[in-house]
Design an enzyme around this catalytic site. Structure first.
Site, PDB file in Angstrom:
ATOM      1  CE  LYS A  80      82.694 -49.164  13.377  1.00 32.58           C
ATOM      2  NZ  LYS A  80      82.900 -50.545  12.989  1.00 32.58           N
ATOM      3  CG  ASP A  82      79.022 -56.995  10.716  1.00 30.86           C
ATOM      4  OD1 ASP A  82      78.462 -55.983  11.189  1.00 30.86           O
ATOM      5  OD2 ASP A  82      80.180 -57.335  11.002  1.00 30.86           O
ATOM      6  CE1 TYR A  89      87.972 -56.931  13.407  1.00 35.29           C
ATOM      7  CE2 TYR A  89      86.486 -55.055  13.548  1.00 35.29           C
ATOM      8  CZ  TYR A  89      87.364 -55.934  14.144  1.00 35.29           C
ATOM      9  OH  TYR A  89      87.652 -55.803  15.488  1.00 35.29           O
TER      10      TYR A  89
HETATM   11  C1  LIG Z   1      83.353 -51.835  13.634  1.00 38.36           C
HETATM   12  C2  LIG Z   1      82.800 -53.111  13.133  1.00 38.36           C
HETATM   13  C3  LIG Z   1      82.579 -54.219  13.976  1.00 38.36           C
HETATM   14  C4  LIG Z   1      83.035 -54.233  15.401  1.00 38.36           C
HETATM   15  O1  LIG Z   1      82.400 -53.270  16.171  1.00 38.36           O
HETATM   16  P1  LIG Z   1      83.090 -52.810  17.564  1.00 38.36           P
HETATM   17  O2  LIG Z   1      82.073 -51.907  18.156  1.00 38.36           O
HETATM   18  O3  LIG Z   1      84.373 -52.151  17.195  1.00 38.36           O
HETATM   19  O4  LIG Z   1      83.309 -54.057  18.354  1.00 38.36           O
HETATM   20  C5  LIG Z   1      81.951 -55.320  13.449  1.00 38.36           C
HETATM   21  N1  LIG Z   1      81.564 -55.356  12.161  1.00 38.36           N
HETATM   22  C6  LIG Z   1      81.768 -54.324  11.326  1.00 38.36           C
HETATM   23  C7  LIG Z   1      81.292 -54.418   9.918  1.00 38.36           C
HETATM   24  C8  LIG Z   1      82.420 -53.181  11.773  1.00 38.36           C
HETATM   25  O5  LIG Z   1      82.656 -52.180  10.921  1.00 38.36           O
END
Ligand SMILES: *Cc1c(COP(=O)(O)O)cnc(C)c1O
Length: 427
Positions: free
Chosen positions: A266, A238, A143
């Site tokens: 995060k 990511d 994701y």
């Molecule tokens: C949570 C997450 C996102 C999206 O971040 P948001 O702050 O919710 O938009 C993108 N990539 C990864 C790997 C994630 O865990």
């Protein structure tokens, strides 16, 4: 109906679709009423009935030092008293950028944004702008936020392009996205052989956490690094979830592989909205105002959010922080595995740093296809048994869990006591 969580959920659904502001909070996968949280401290939070839970989602990753850490709260209060937002640069943003560049050596320059979605979306635009290419490669089950071109599942054949997984995403927007299997190096080789000169970037969760926890093989990451270098494609890690979660310096430090661009989020916001993307200076110079790749944000680098992020980044650099976090997370997953075994329940668990995965399966899965084979119904029953016993796990069989520095031995043992009871009922 006297439970205040039920009352709040009924009320929320009148003015908010599904009663929640992010879908997984709605408990749709596990069933039941979502808990409405009123306060949190250390490893715990409390719901609207004032019931206490041991929290294993940690706001889906950010709460790595534990909830309401006094140092972070003080930094936020002090920053708020000086002003909430200026729309002009601040020294705190420089400090934050310097700290990120120091901790993640592949990042020479970085831009702050407010969400992980913005970070990955902007990283993709940068990769496309810098290479002049359109096509991107992603992996099933990873994701990367909810940007149009990333809400894609694999097409019908290996080298056919993806189909939207969300209504409202035009097929035209996903026709440049190739979706491959996680940990499948042969598919990567084949894709680059067929169209390497057209691929702008490969984007990957280098430790995946959005299809439960799935670790990469060293060979998988090494192969994508080599292929990107050979074909002039940009490698985007990511690390919004795994950065500062699997260890200081993130997955790239753990596996010894340099990304060209990294997305963070995060943990770096410490619970407030901060995310970032950064990488090689020769790539970052394509960003406006220096270059032609446009990106902006009214609240980017917000002073209160940056204060929370900076103080969190300081705390995680204390000696022994990751050793302790890793040891506590290992104790949890080993204890859970032993409890399941004693009860005769098919189950296994895995962890990396402060991130863990629970699988109602024979062995730890290595791909989206494999994790989908796990027993979702068993997980759902386990989830509710644990919730009733005061332990809050991610409300889905396909999400990772998170431990904080405040999950001490007593908290882990209380969790295991609950788990022994839950597994006994499942058997
Ligand atoms: C949570 C997450 C996102 C999206 O971040 P948001 O702050 O919710 O938009 C993108 N990539 C990864 C790997 C994630 O865990």
């Amino acid at each position: 109906m006297t439970d205040r969580n039920d009352i709040l959920f009924q009320r929320a659904q009148k003015t908010t679709p599904g009663g929640v502001n992010s879908p997984v909070r709605a408990f749709r996968s596990v069933g039941g009423t979502p808990r409405f949280i009123t306060r949190a401290e250390g490893p715990y939070f409390w719901d609207a009935e004032d019931r206490r839970y041991i929290d294993y989602i940690g706001s889906w990753g950010p709460a790595i030092v534990g909830h309401t850490h006094p140092v972070v709260v003080k930094a936020v209060q002090d920053a708020a008293a000086r002003g909430l937002s200026f729309g002009a640069p601040t020294e705190g943003e420089i400090e934050m950028a310097e700290e990120i560049c120091r901790l993640v050596p592949s990042i020479e320059q970085v831009r702050l944004v407010s969400s992980g979605t913005e970070a990955t979306m902007s990283a993709l635009r940068l990769a496309r702008g810098a290479t002049g290419r359109d096509k991107i490669v992603k992996f099933e089950g990873c994701y990367h936020g909810h940007a149009d071109s990333l809400l894609v599942k694999a097409g019908s054949g290996l080298l056919t392009f993806g189909n939207p997984t969300s209504a409202g995403v035009p097929e035209d927007f996903t026709k440049h996205t190739l979706v491959l299997d996680y940990n499948n190096t042969q598919q990567l080789e084949d894709a680059f052989k067929a169209m390497g000169h057209e691929i702008a970037c490969v984007i990957v969760e280098p430790v995946a956490g959005n299809m439960n926890l799935i670790k990469p093989t060293q060979e998988f990451l090494q192969t994508m690094r080599r292929l990107c270098t050979e074909h002039g494609s940009v490698l985007i890690f990511d690390e919004v979830m795994c950065g500062f979660r699997v260890g200081l310096g993130g997955a790239q430090a753990l596996y010894g592989i340099q990304a060209d661009i990294t997305a963070l989020g995060k943990v770096i916001g410490g619970g407030l909205p901060v995310a970032a993307f950064g990488g090689r200076a020769d790539l970052m110079k394509h960003m406006a105002p220096l270059g032609g790749v446009y990106q902006a944000g009214t609240l980017s680098g917000n002073p209160v959010a940056v204060a929370a992020g900076l103080s969190t980044l300081k705390l995680i650099q204390q000696p022994g922080f990751y050793e302790n976090l890793t040891a506590q997370t290992s104790k949890l997953v080993q204890g859970l595995s032993a409890a399941a075994k004693a009860a005769g329940v098919t189950f296994c668990a895995d962890s990396q740093g402060g991130m863990f995965g629970l699988y109602f399966a024979d062995s730890v899965p290595g791909s989206y296809g494999a994790v989908m084979q796990s027993d979702k119904e068993k997980f759902n029953r386990f989830f509710h048994l644990m919730l009733d016993a005061g332990v809050y796990l991610a409300p889905s069989a396909f999400e990772a869990g998170f431990v904080s520095a405040q999950h001490d031995d007593a908290v882990i043992e209380a969790t295991l006591v609950a788990a022994r009871g839950a597994f006994a009922q499942l058997a």
